[in-house]
Design an enzyme around this catalytic site. Sequence first.
Site, PDB file in Angstrom:
ATOM      1  N   GLU A  17       0.843  -1.210   0.000  1.00  0.00           N
ATOM      2  CA  GLU A  17       0.000   0.000   0.000  1.00  0.00           C
ATOM      3  C   GLU A  17       0.871   1.251   0.000  1.00  0.00           C
ATOM      4  O   GLU A  17       1.884   1.310   0.694  1.00  0.00           O
ATOM      5  CB  GLU A  17      -0.896   0.004   1.238  1.00  0.00           C
ATOM      6  CG  GLU A  17      -1.813   1.226   1.298  1.00  0.00           C
ATOM      7  CD  GLU A  17      -2.978   1.000   2.229  1.00  0.00           C
ATOM      8  OE1 GLU A  17      -3.727   0.027   2.013  1.00  0.00           O
ATOM      9  OE2 GLU A  17      -3.134   1.781   3.163  1.00  0.00           O
ATOM     10  N   ALA A 125     -20.239   2.459   4.072  1.00  0.00           N
ATOM     11  CA  ALA A 125     -19.530   1.981   2.879  1.00  0.00           C
ATOM     12  C   ALA A 125     -20.400   1.039   2.041  1.00  0.00           C
ATOM     13  O   ALA A 125     -20.266   1.000   0.819  1.00  0.00           O
ATOM     14  CB  ALA A 125     -18.242   1.273   3.305  1.00  0.00           C
TER      15      ALA A 125
HETATM   16  P1  FAD Z   1     -18.252   1.042   7.170  1.00  0.00           P
HETATM   17  O1  FAD Z   1     -18.116  -0.294   6.566  1.00  0.00           O
HETATM   18  O2  FAD Z   1     -19.382   1.907   6.696  1.00  0.00           O
HETATM   19  O3  FAD Z   1     -18.356   0.864   8.761  1.00  0.00           O
HETATM   20  C1  FAD Z   1     -18.248   1.984   9.617  1.00  0.00           C
HETATM   21  C2  FAD Z   1     -19.026   1.715  10.907  1.00  0.00           C
HETATM   22  O4  FAD Z   1     -20.430   1.724  10.641  1.00  0.00           O
HETATM   23  C3  FAD Z   1     -18.727   0.355  11.542  1.00  0.00           C
HETATM   24  O5  FAD Z   1     -18.759   0.514  12.934  1.00  0.00           O
HETATM   25  C4  FAD Z   1     -19.878  -0.514  11.081  1.00  0.00           C
HETATM   26  O6  FAD Z   1     -20.147  -1.573  11.996  1.00  0.00           O
HETATM   27  C5  FAD Z   1     -21.009   0.498  11.077  1.00  0.00           C
HETATM   28  N1  FAD Z   1     -22.062   0.172  10.076  1.00  0.00           N
HETATM   29  C6  FAD Z   1     -21.879  -0.230   8.806  1.00  0.00           C
HETATM   30  N2  FAD Z   1     -23.081  -0.415   8.206  1.00  0.00           N
HETATM   31  C7  FAD Z   1     -24.033  -0.108   9.120  1.00  0.00           C
HETATM   32  C8  FAD Z   1     -25.450  -0.086   9.098  1.00  0.00           C
HETATM   33  N3  FAD Z   1     -26.134  -0.419   7.996  1.00  0.00           N
HETATM   34  N4  FAD Z   1     -26.117   0.302  10.223  1.00  0.00           N
HETATM   35  C9  FAD Z   1     -25.428   0.649  11.355  1.00  0.00           C
HETATM   36  N5  FAD Z   1     -24.065   0.640  11.425  1.00  0.00           N
HETATM   37  C10 FAD Z   1     -23.388   0.285  10.323  1.00  0.00           C
HETATM   38  N6  FAD Z   1      -9.705   6.002   5.314  1.00  0.00           N
HETATM   39  C11 FAD Z   1      -9.465   7.003   4.419  1.00  0.00           C
HETATM   40  O7  FAD Z   1      -9.879   8.150   4.635  1.00  0.00           O
HETATM   41  N7  FAD Z   1      -8.776   6.753   3.262  1.00  0.00           N
HETATM   42  C12 FAD Z   1      -8.294   5.518   2.944  1.00  0.00           C
HETATM   43  O8  FAD Z   1      -7.669   5.335   1.897  1.00  0.00           O
HETATM   44  C13 FAD Z   1      -8.531   4.445   3.878  1.00  0.00           C
HETATM   45  N8  FAD Z   1      -8.117   3.186   3.593  1.00  0.00           N
HETATM   46  C14 FAD Z   1      -8.407   2.160   4.487  1.00  0.00           C
HETATM   47  C15 FAD Z   1      -8.032   0.845   4.149  1.00  0.00           C
HETATM   48  C16 FAD Z   1      -8.300  -0.210   5.021  1.00  0.00           C
HETATM   49  C17 FAD Z   1      -7.890  -1.622   4.642  1.00  0.00           C
HETATM   50  C18 FAD Z   1      -8.940   0.043   6.262  1.00  0.00           C
HETATM   51  C19 FAD Z   1      -9.191  -1.083   7.232  1.00  0.00           C
HETATM   52  C20 FAD Z   1      -9.348   1.351   6.594  1.00  0.00           C
HETATM   53  C21 FAD Z   1      -9.099   2.411   5.706  1.00  0.00           C
HETATM   54  N9  FAD Z   1      -9.508   3.730   5.975  1.00  0.00           N
HETATM   55  C22 FAD Z   1      -9.261   4.745   5.079  1.00  0.00           C
HETATM   56  C23 FAD Z   1     -10.171   4.046   7.252  1.00  0.00           C
HETATM   57  C24 FAD Z   1     -11.717   3.958   7.150  1.00  0.00           C
HETATM   58  O9  FAD Z   1     -12.195   4.954   6.276  1.00  0.00           O
HETATM   59  C25 FAD Z   1     -12.286   4.163   8.560  1.00  0.00           C
HETATM   60  O10 FAD Z   1     -11.908   3.090   9.388  1.00  0.00           O
HETATM   61  C26 FAD Z   1     -13.777   4.432   8.679  1.00  0.00           C
HETATM   62  O11 FAD Z   1     -14.055   4.796  10.037  1.00  0.00           O
HETATM   63  C27 FAD Z   1     -14.691   3.246   8.362  1.00  0.00           C
HETATM   64  O12 FAD Z   1     -14.716   2.977   7.037  1.00  0.00           O
HETATM   65  P2  FAD Z   1     -15.439   1.632   6.507  1.00  0.00           P
HETATM   66  O13 FAD Z   1     -15.416   1.683   5.041  1.00  0.00           O
HETATM   67  O14 FAD Z   1     -14.894   0.454   7.182  1.00  0.00           O
HETATM   68  O15 FAD Z   1     -16.937   1.931   7.039  1.00  0.00           O
END
Ligand code: FAD
Length: 289
Positions: A17, A125
Amino acid sequence: MKLHTILGKEKLTLSFEVFPPKTDADFESVKKAAYNVAALQPSYMSVTYGAGGSTSKHTLAIAEGIQKEYGVPTIAHLTCVGATKQSIHEALENMRDAGVENVLALRGDRPSWMEGEPFTDYHYASQLVETIREFGGFCVGGACYPEGHPDAADKREDIRNLKTKVDAGCDFLTTQMFFDNNIFYNFLYRAREAGIYVPIIPGIMPITRAVQVKNAVKLSGCHMPERFINIVDHFGKDKDAMQQAGIIYATDQIIDLIANGITHIHVYSMNNSKVAQGIQANLSAILNS
Ligand code: FAD
């Protein structure tokens, strides 16, 4: 090339990465660092996305450049902080035009400088994954958290939400960093039990400077095993020794993962080609086995 083609094979993969520059002024130096990682010819590379879309054009430029200059497939990260359906469509059109066929679909976090409501058209997401699927033509990845995401009430709820995200159309998941493989094995078991069957790629963060420990804990809230804390305590003040110890610790984690049947490993190489090269060299015979 779409990543699900690479991940569908039994051959071991090692991916790296990199992150884009925060400013235009830094573009050339950061691009050079990312290209040095690409020159190692990993299986694929991911390029992160700055908070709130602050680096979106740089993310794409670096991902496109790596593919064109080094023939290494890339995955561009994309968050939905402050995004509208229209802005996401534009981002996807730009990726398609640049030949980037893989997207890591993320919610992102609200950056401290952002005013107003950051989540309007998108709250999670999984909704972004749905839009990308409707748009079509991309292999889609998502993030997951072996120790649970900090916003989730508990790990069970987090896994339920993860299942919703995968059902929306994720081809694979990449994990948050962890420093104790048992945490990953436990997560993998719980994910499979919940009916999540896509590849789950462990994300390994080589800690090569003592200062990274605080950042890693702050960013991810991850557990630091005693064995690892002792290493940082002992070598943290000696730059070269800490780098060597960090590369060896990460290599040790990776060897254990491979020995336990994990075939795809993602390394948070943080634009540091020396670290990426050190890990790759330690695994040279293993990667060809
Ligand atoms: P989600 O999958 O939406 O989850 C976020 C929270 O919402 C979780 O607690 C989940 O349980 C909860 N949730 C999901 N769906 C629901 C629902 N329907 N109802 C209620 N609760 C729900 N950040 C950046 O800014 N740029 C990057 O390039 C970046 N790359 C990353 C790469 C990896 C491999 C990882 C692990 C993280 C990365 N992040 C990045 C950080 C990430 O954006 C944060 O951790 C963010 O807080 C959560 O993103 P997510 O896509 O996992 O969110």
